[in-house]
Design a protein around this motif. Structure first.
Motif, mmCIF file in Angstrom:
data_model
loop_
_atom_site.group_PDB
_atom_site.id
_atom_site.type_symbol
_atom_site.label_atom_id
_atom_site.label_comp_id
_atom_site.label_asym_id
_atom_site.label_seq_id
_atom_site.Cartn_x
_atom_site.Cartn_y
_atom_site.Cartn_z
ATOM 1 N N UNK A 54 0.822 -1.196 0.000
ATOM 2 C CA UNK A 54 0.000 0.000 0.000
ATOM 3 C C UNK A 54 0.857 1.246 0.000
ATOM 4 N N UNK A 55 0.427 2.264 -0.717
ATOM 5 C CA UNK A 55 1.180 3.502 -0.791
ATOM 6 C C UNK A 55 0.910 4.345 0.442
ATOM 7 N N UNK A 56 1.931 4.993 1.009
ATOM 8 C CA UNK A 56 1.714 5.819 2.183
ATOM 9 C C UNK A 56 1.027 7.124 1.808
ATOM 10 N N UNK A 57 0.346 7.717 2.789
ATOM 11 C CA UNK A 57 -0.222 9.026 2.567
ATOM 12 C C UNK A 57 0.898 10.049 2.461
ATOM 13 N N UNK A 58 0.618 11.164 1.790
ATOM 14 C CA UNK A 58 1.613 12.221 1.671
ATOM 15 C C UNK A 58 1.720 12.945 3.002
ATOM 16 N N UNK A 59 2.920 12.883 3.589
ATOM 17 C CA UNK A 59 3.133 13.530 4.877
ATOM 18 C C UNK A 59 4.453 14.262 4.845
ATOM 19 N N UNK A 60 4.604 15.187 5.765
ATOM 20 C CA UNK A 60 5.872 15.880 5.894
ATOM 21 C C UNK A 60 6.737 15.122 6.874
ATOM 22 N N UNK A 61 8.046 15.353 6.788
ATOM 23 C CA UNK A 61 8.975 14.702 7.708
ATOM 24 C C UNK A 61 8.634 15.120 9.128
ATOM 25 N N UNK A 62 8.842 14.205 10.080
ATOM 26 C CA UNK A 62 8.506 14.496 11.463
ATOM 27 C C UNK A 62 9.507 15.436 12.102
ATOM 28 N N UNK A 63 9.018 16.203 13.081
ATOM 29 C CA UNK A 63 9.887 17.106 13.807
ATOM 30 C C UNK A 63 10.651 16.350 14.879
ATOM 31 N N UNK A 64 11.942 16.638 15.056
ATOM 32 C CA UNK A 64 12.696 15.999 16.130
ATOM 33 C C UNK A 64 12.289 16.558 17.479
ATOM 34 N N UNK A 65 12.747 15.923 18.543
ATOM 35 C CA UNK A 65 12.409 16.394 19.875
ATOM 36 C C UNK A 65 12.965 17.787 20.073
ATOM 37 N N UNK A 66 12.311 18.564 20.941
ATOM 38 C CA UNK A 66 12.578 19.997 21.027
ATOM 39 C C UNK A 66 13.975 20.330 21.524
ATOM 40 N N UNK A 67 14.596 19.418 22.284
ATOM 41 C CA UNK A 67 15.896 19.738 22.870
ATOM 42 C C UNK A 67 17.041 19.651 21.868
ATOM 43 N N UNK A 115 8.181 4.524 23.712
ATOM 44 C CA UNK A 115 9.530 5.025 23.431
ATOM 45 C C UNK A 115 9.704 5.314 21.948
ATOM 46 N N UNK A 116 9.228 4.403 21.112
ATOM 47 C CA UNK A 116 9.380 4.573 19.673
ATOM 48 C C UNK A 116 8.517 5.728 19.161
ATOM 49 N N UNK A 117 7.265 5.762 19.576
ATOM 50 C CA UNK A 117 6.349 6.791 19.080
ATOM 51 C C UNK A 117 6.807 8.186 19.467
ATOM 52 N N UNK A 118 7.399 8.325 20.650
ATOM 53 C CA UNK A 118 7.861 9.637 21.107
ATOM 54 C C UNK A 118 8.903 10.236 20.173
ATOM 55 N N UNK A 119 9.652 9.383 19.453
ATOM 56 C CA UNK A 119 10.736 9.867 18.594
ATOM 57 C C UNK A 119 10.290 10.124 17.161
ATOM 58 N N UNK A 120 9.037 9.838 16.838
ATOM 59 C CA UNK A 120 8.480 10.083 15.507
ATOM 60 C C UNK A 120 9.383 9.544 14.379
ATOM 61 N N UNK A 145 -0.749 4.813 17.971
ATOM 62 C CA UNK A 145 -0.080 5.886 18.720
ATOM 63 C C UNK A 145 0.241 7.089 17.839
ATOM 64 N N UNK A 146 -0.190 7.061 16.567
ATOM 65 C CA UNK A 146 -0.004 8.204 15.675
ATOM 66 C C UNK A 146 1.173 8.098 14.736
ATOM 67 N N UNK A 147 1.852 6.942 14.696
ATOM 68 C CA UNK A 147 3.006 6.745 13.819
ATOM 69 C C UNK A 147 2.634 5.699 12.766
ATOM 70 N N UNK A 148 2.343 6.147 11.554
ATOM 71 C CA UNK A 148 1.901 5.253 10.492
ATOM 72 C C UNK A 148 3.085 4.864 9.614
ATOM 73 N N UNK A 149 3.498 3.616 9.732
ATOM 74 C CA UNK A 149 4.617 3.072 8.954
ATOM 75 C C UNK A 149 4.070 1.883 8.166
ATOM 76 N N UNK A 150 3.507 2.119 6.984
ATOM 77 C CA UNK A 150 2.717 1.097 6.298
ATOM 78 C C UNK A 150 3.491 -0.006 5.591
ATOM 79 N N UNK A 151 4.815 0.118 5.489
ATOM 80 C CA UNK A 151 5.600 -0.867 4.736
ATOM 81 C C UNK A 151 6.417 -1.716 5.701
ATOM 82 N N UNK A 152 6.478 -3.025 5.441
ATOM 83 C CA UNK A 152 7.029 -3.961 6.408
ATOM 84 C C UNK A 152 7.848 -5.052 5.705
ATOM 85 N N UNK A 153 8.949 -5.454 6.358
ATOM 86 C CA UNK A 153 9.764 -6.579 5.871
ATOM 87 C C UNK A 153 10.193 -7.415 7.063
ATOM 88 N N UNK A 154 10.018 -8.727 6.981
ATOM 89 C CA UNK A 154 10.306 -9.666 8.066
ATOM 90 C C UNK A 154 11.150 -10.807 7.519
#
Length: 347
Positions: A54-67, A115-120, A145-154
């Motif tokens: 599936x193709x991902x939605x068009x999104x902008x790159x995530x912002x890093x943590x504020x510090x 932990x993972x979701x907090x880092x976007x 948790x708000x982090x959509x990563x639709x592509x997967x490899x196992x």
């Protein structure tokens, strides 16, 4: 050796493989012991690949943590390498109870996702995944948790219990297997235990190739030198790296995972090559907020060490944000895993 219950080995024309674990008191990146070897089959596991198309939605790159320094929207990507510590079914001790064939406790799973979701992150490379369903569970939990990563490899190797996984916001355009996956030691032939994950991603119109590994742990194996096994696995990885860079010297290559060894050991030197080598791999020098570099805590002996790495090819080195790439040192880290995640930021 006919009855050896050590590392997977091969006898022509029949392929056989069984594993042996020592007591949990021995050095390991696993707190609980590996399930009994007689519970797994003896045949080599064929690499299993799951790619979501599936193709991902068009999104902008995530912002890093504020510090840390801000990364402009629409540029670069954030990659996390993480050993999530036995996200699988196994015999465990939970709340002073011995449980059979139990999943990773819900409380631990929840902290991993938090932990993972907090880092976007845009891409996550994972070690110690049980099944493709376990990887899909992580993917779904992150989406909730708000982090959509639709592509997967196992994928995996001869170990039928622990596998490698990668989930990504960017499309996975291809996957591959290394040509060589076995080595000889003491006259016997063995297979690389957790395999080598190889996935190419399309990011902003460019190809980036990710190689994930989880090398032999420091648990002893009856009649075999576990360090030599790890060195041989490392050489197989290096052979695959060379095959890629010889074909395309400008490949944007990320080599990551739990290497179960520290620098400057023979295993790690085998992977990076010499500094003057044309195909030298640079280790991103991760630190936490306090300036320390350990990534793993071996609880029985209270030893802190750096055994997790992210290496990059010369072509990709110029894109690494060395200043802001770091060890994620969330205070809850030990509630999730015996490893701390690595965040690599690329411009």
């Amino acid at each position: 050796m006919a009855h050896l219950r050590g590392w997977p080995f091969f006898r022509a024309p029949v392929i056989a493989g069984v594993l042996f674990c020592a007591s949990c008191r021995l050095v390991s990146c696993e707190r609980e012991s590996t399930p009994a070897w007689h519970e797994t089959t003896s045949s080599v596991v064929a690499e299993t690949t799951t790619v979501l198309s599936s193709e991902p939605e068009t999104v902008q790159a995530n912002e890093p943590v504020a510090s840390f320094t801000n990364q402009p929207a629409g540029t670069g990507f954030r990659f996390i390498s993480y050993n999530v510590h036995n996200w699988l079914l196994m015999d465990r001790r939970v709340d002073d109870r011995n449980l059979k064939h139990a999943p990773k406790p819900e409380s631990e799973r929840a902290v991993v996702i938090s932990l993972l979701a907090d880092q976007k992150p845009d891409i996550i490379g994972l070690c110690e995944i049980g099944t493709a369903g376990d990887l899909a569970e992580i993917q779904a939990s992150l989406k909730a948790a708000g982090i959509d990563l639709p592509h997967l490899h196992f994928t995996g190797g001869t170990d039928e219990t622990r596998h490698l996984g990668l989930i990504s916001r960017f499309p996975i355009t291809s996957t591959a297997k290394p040509k060589a996956t076995t080595f000889k030691l003491n006259g016997m032939t063995y297979g690389i235990n957790r395999g080598i994950l190889d996935a190419t991603l399309s990011i902003d119109g460019n190809s980036f190739r990710f190689l994930g590994v989880h090398l032999k742990s420091k648990r002893t194996v009856e009649g075999i030198d576990q360090e030599q096994m790890r060195i041989h696995e490392a050489k197989l990885l290096r052979r695959h790296v060379d095959s890629i860079l010889q074909t395309n010297p400008r490949a944007r290559l990320v080599v990551y995972g739990d290497f179960n060894d520290t620098r400057p050991t023979s295993a790690i030197r085998s992977i990076t090559g010499g500094y003057t080598d044309e195909n030298y791999l640079t280790a991103i020098p991760f630190r936490d907020a306090a300036g320390t570099a350990w990534t793993h805590h071996w609880q029985p002996h209270d030893i802190y060490s750096r055994i997790d790495f992210v290496f990059v090819s010369r072509e990709l080195r110029r894109s690494v944000d060395f200043k802001n790439s770091r060890i994620i040192d969330d205070a809850r880290w030990d509630q999730a895993s015996d490893h701390r995640p690595l965040l690599a930021i690329f411009r």
